[in-house]
Each structure stands twice: as structure tokens, then as C-alpha cells.
Design an enzyme around this catalytic site. Structure first.
Site, PDB file in Angstrom:
ATOM      1  N   SER A   1       0.367  -1.376  -0.308  1.00  0.00           N
ATOM      2  CA  SER A   1       0.561   0.222   0.330  1.00  0.00           C
ATOM      3  C   SER A   1       1.271   1.409  -0.124  1.00  0.00           C
ATOM      4  O   SER A   1       1.781   1.779   0.996  1.00  0.00           O
ATOM      5  CB  SER A   1      -1.094  -0.124   1.373  1.00  0.00           C
TER       6      SER A   1
ATOM      7  N   ASP B   1      -5.041   3.136  -1.505  1.00  0.00           N
ATOM      8  CA  ASP B   1      -6.126   3.061  -0.777  1.00  0.00           C
ATOM      9  C   ASP B   1      -6.822   4.423  -0.965  1.00  0.00           C
ATOM     10  O   ASP B   1      -6.996   5.917  -1.049  1.00  0.00           O
ATOM     11  CB  ASP B   1      -5.390   3.518   0.600  1.00  0.00           C
TER      12      ASP B   1
ATOM     13  N   MET C   1      -9.611   7.442  -0.172  1.00  0.00           N
ATOM     14  CA  MET C   1     -10.344   7.869   1.232  1.00  0.00           C
ATOM     15  C   MET C   1     -10.754   9.360   0.903  1.00  0.00           C
ATOM     16  O   MET C   1     -10.025  10.227   0.702  1.00  0.00           O
ATOM     17  CB  MET C   1      -9.098   8.328   2.753  1.00  0.00           C
TER      18      MET C   1
ATOM     19  N   MET D   1     -10.642  -6.156   7.070  1.00  0.00           N
ATOM     20  CA  MET D   1      -9.925  -5.124   7.397  1.00  0.00           C
ATOM     21  C   MET D   1      -9.350  -5.715   8.825  1.00  0.00           C
ATOM     22  O   MET D   1     -10.422  -6.180  10.126  1.00  0.00           O
ATOM     23  CB  MET D   1     -10.763  -4.475   7.720  1.00  0.00           C
TER      24      MET D   1
ATOM     25  N   MET E   1     -12.069   3.460   0.223  1.00  0.00           N
ATOM     26  CA  MET E   1     -12.864   3.456   1.348  1.00  0.00           C
ATOM     27  C   MET E   1     -13.861   5.282   1.493  1.00  0.00           C
ATOM     28  O   MET E   1     -13.257   5.774   1.622  1.00  0.00           O
ATOM     29  CB  MET E   1     -11.821   4.003   2.298  1.00  0.00           C
TER      30      MET E   1
ATOM     31  N   ASP F   1      -5.992  -6.666   5.407  1.00  0.00           N
ATOM     32  CA  ASP F   1      -5.120  -5.368   5.090  1.00  0.00           C
ATOM     33  C   ASP F   1      -5.115  -4.843   6.682  1.00  0.00           C
ATOM     34  O   ASP F   1      -6.308  -4.738   7.279  1.00  0.00           O
ATOM     35  CB  ASP F   1      -6.096  -4.527   4.186  1.00  0.00           C
TER      36      ASP F   1
ATOM     37  N   HIS G   1      -8.430   0.109  -3.427  1.00  0.00           N
ATOM     38  CA  HIS G   1      -9.562   0.008  -2.393  1.00  0.00           C
ATOM     39  C   HIS G   1     -10.286   1.084  -1.731  1.00  0.00           C
ATOM     40  O   HIS G   1      -9.479   2.544  -1.358  1.00  0.00           O
ATOM     41  CB  HIS G   1      -8.260  -0.967  -0.774  1.00  0.00           C
TER      42      HIS G   1
ATOM     43  N   HIS H   1      -1.914  -1.652  -4.071  1.00  0.00           N
ATOM     44  CA  HIS H   1      -3.067  -1.695  -3.217  1.00  0.00           C
ATOM     45  C   HIS H   1      -2.958   1.024  -3.095  1.00  0.00           C
ATOM     46  O   HIS H   1      -2.712   0.844  -2.044  1.00  0.00           O
ATOM     47  CB  HIS H   1      -2.687  -2.045  -1.831  1.00  0.00           C
TER      48      HIS H   1
HETATM   49  C1  DX5 Z   1      -6.179   1.531   6.060  1.00  0.00           C
HETATM   50  C2  DX5 Z   1      -5.264   0.476   4.615  1.00  0.00           C
HETATM   51  C3  DX5 Z   1      -4.375   0.034   4.822  1.00  0.00           C
HETATM   52  C4  DX5 Z   1      -3.201   0.429   5.002  1.00  0.00           C
HETATM   53  C5  DX5 Z   1      -2.365  -0.401   5.243  1.00  0.00           C
HETATM   54  O1  DX5 Z   1      -7.176   2.114   6.512  1.00  0.00           O
HETATM   55  O2  DX5 Z   1      -6.630   0.619   4.012  1.00  0.00           O
HETATM   56  O3  DX5 Z   1      -4.514  -0.104   3.592  1.00  0.00           O
HETATM   57  O4  DX5 Z   1      -2.293   1.732   4.324  1.00  0.00           O
HETATM   58  O5  DX5 Z   1      -1.219   0.436   6.078  1.00  0.00           O
HETATM   59  P1  DX5 Z   1      -0.422  -0.530   7.379  1.00  0.00           P
HETATM   60  O6  DX5 Z   1       0.469  -1.463   6.427  1.00  0.00           O
HETATM   61  O7  DX5 Z   1      -0.009   0.627   7.693  1.00  0.00           O
HETATM   62  O8  DX5 Z   1      -1.365  -1.254   8.658  1.00  0.00           O
HETATM   63 ZN    ZN Z   2      -6.315  -0.551   1.794  1.00  0.00          ZN
END
Ligand code: DX5
Ligand code: ZN
Length: 222
Positions: free
Chosen positions: A7, A33, A35, A135, A66, A174, A64, A31
Site C-alpha cells: 500500500s 487506498d 479515502m 480489515m 474507503m 489489510d 481499495h 494497493h
Molecule cells: C487502512 C488502509 C491500509 C493501510 C495499511 O485504512 O486500508 O491499506 O494503508 O497500512 P499498514 O500496513 O501500515 O497498516
Molecule cells: Zn487498504
């Protein structure tokens, strides 16, 4: 088959092409993320920024989402060229329709579950999925601790995937995945692993991906 998906949430944002180059030879998917500061209290990339990353990334992108409105927007990330688009069950009022729209736009489809969401709530949707994301932290931030108490959910999902779907649905974890925690996730039945800080905070992200994969392979029953 084990897949490692670094990620870029905690990678150096001003230097993304270089950061991605450090792991692309060793990784299965990148990956991404996304948000929106609504579904989670944090913002990462605009759609335009995500689209650029998806288009320029040398390896397949695992988006992913969110975001609070996946029913309206998830298919756009598929159209942009994501290999896989995962949205949150908790954010969707019509998951089946959203699954179909993503697939129609050409991506694999993943459904993500926050820690409080139980497997039985989505069990009837498994037949429509390419991947289930469990998660192992509360979504929103990188660098949190792996929630060991999610392993029962992973085991339940693995059992269902093996008995009803011949092992074909990917099972992703994740959050907090590292050299200390990946073995337990693999033993419990995960086959697809997201790792953010463990990879990008190490001195050599590429070898960290290799090390994570070796541990997962050793511990996996797959
Ligand atoms: C959290 C994300 C993850 C995050 C993982 O909301 O969806 O993908 O980046 O990061 P680490 O591996 O540092 O927990
Ligand atoms: Zn993620």
C-alpha cells in the site's frame, strides 16, 4: 498462491513513481487506498490523482475504496483501469448492483468488511465476489496494530471459500500486516496481503516484499 500488495498510503507521495519502482518487481499488485474524508476521517487521492496512478503503474492496481458513495463511484475506478476494485459493504445500499457495475467495467470485484461487520452478514453475496477483504485495523490510517481477533472471521471465510467455491475467491487482509503478523494471517487462511508501513518504512521495500511472501508461503495451508 500468495499475493503481496504493498500500500502506497505511507509511501513518499512526492515521489510516487520512484516508490512504486522499488516494489514493482517483487509485488503482485499495488494497493491504492482511496479515502474521501467522509467514510473515514482521512483523505488520500482525488479521482484524477488515482486515475493517473492507475494508468501509469507498471503492475496491476488493487483499488481499495474507503468512500461513502461506492454505489455511484466505484465503477469509475474500474473504468480507469484498476485490476481490482474493492468497496465497503457498510457504505453501500445496493452492493449487488455495484458489484455488477464494477465487473461490467472490466475489473475484478472485492467487498471489504470493517472489523465490526460479521462474515454471516455478507455470506449470501460470496458467489458474486472475486475477493473478500477482511480489515485487520479500523480503516482510515496506516501504521495501526494488527487485530488478532479478526482471525476467526478469516477462518470462517476460508472455510466457506474452500467448501462452496473450490478456493477460487481471493481472501485479503489489510492493516498491520508485517513480519510479526503475516504468519498468523496466512495460517488462518488469508492468501492476499496488503502491507503499507512494513514495506515502505523498511530500508529495502523490495526485499521486505520477498520476506513477507516467504513467511506467508511457509505458514499457509494453501
Ligand atoms: C487502512 C488502509 C491500509 C493501510 C495499511 O485504512 O486500508 O491499506 O494503508 O497500512 P499498514 O500496513 O501500515 O497498516
Ligand atoms: Zn487498504
Amino acid at each position: 498462491m500468495i499475493r503481496i500488495c504493498p500500500s502506497i498510503l505511507n509511501a513518499d507521495r512526492d515521489n510516487l513513481p520512484n516508490e512504486i519502482a522499488r516494489i514493482s518487481g517483487q509485488s503482485d499488485l499495488l494497493h491504492l487506498d482511496v479515502m474521501d474524508n467522509a467514510f473515514v476521517p482521512n483523505f488520500t487521492f482525488t479521482f484524477e490523482q488515482s486515475e493517473k496512478i492507475i494508468k501509469e503503474c507498471p503492475i496491476p492496481v488493487d483499488s481499495h475504496l474507503m468512500i461513502a458513495d461506492p454505489d455511484e463511484r466505484a465503477y469509475l475506478y474500474a473504468k480507469a483501469g484498476s485490476a481490482s476494485v474493492t468497496f465497503h459493504y457498510e457504505a453501500s445500499s445496493n452492493p449487488l448492483q455495484t458489484i455488477l457495475r464494477i465487473r461490467e467495467a472490466g475489473s475484478r470485484v472485492g467487498l471489504a468488511l470493517k472489523p465490526a461487520t460479521q462474515f454471516h452478514e455478507i455470506a449470501s453475496m460470496m458467489e458474486h465476489l472475486d475477493m473478500l477483504l477482511i480489515m485487520t485495523v479500523e480503516p482510515g490510517f496506516g501504521g495501526q496494530s494488527f487485530m488478532l481477533d479478526m482471525m476467526d472471521k478469516v477462518k470462517q471465510a476460508r472455510k466457506d471459500i474452500d467448501t462452496r467455491f473450490f478456493g477460487k475467491i481471493w481472501l485479503q487482509v489489510d492493516g498491520g500486516v508485517s513480519l510479526e503478523t503475516i504468519a498468523q494471517a496466512a495460517e488462518s487462511g488469508a492468501d492476499t496481503f496488503v502491507a503499507g508501513s512494513a514495506v515502505f518504512k523498511s530500508d529495502n521495500p523490495g526485499s521486505m516484499v520477498d520476506a513477507l511472501r516467504a513467511l506467508a508461503l511457509k505458514s499457509s495451508a494453501r
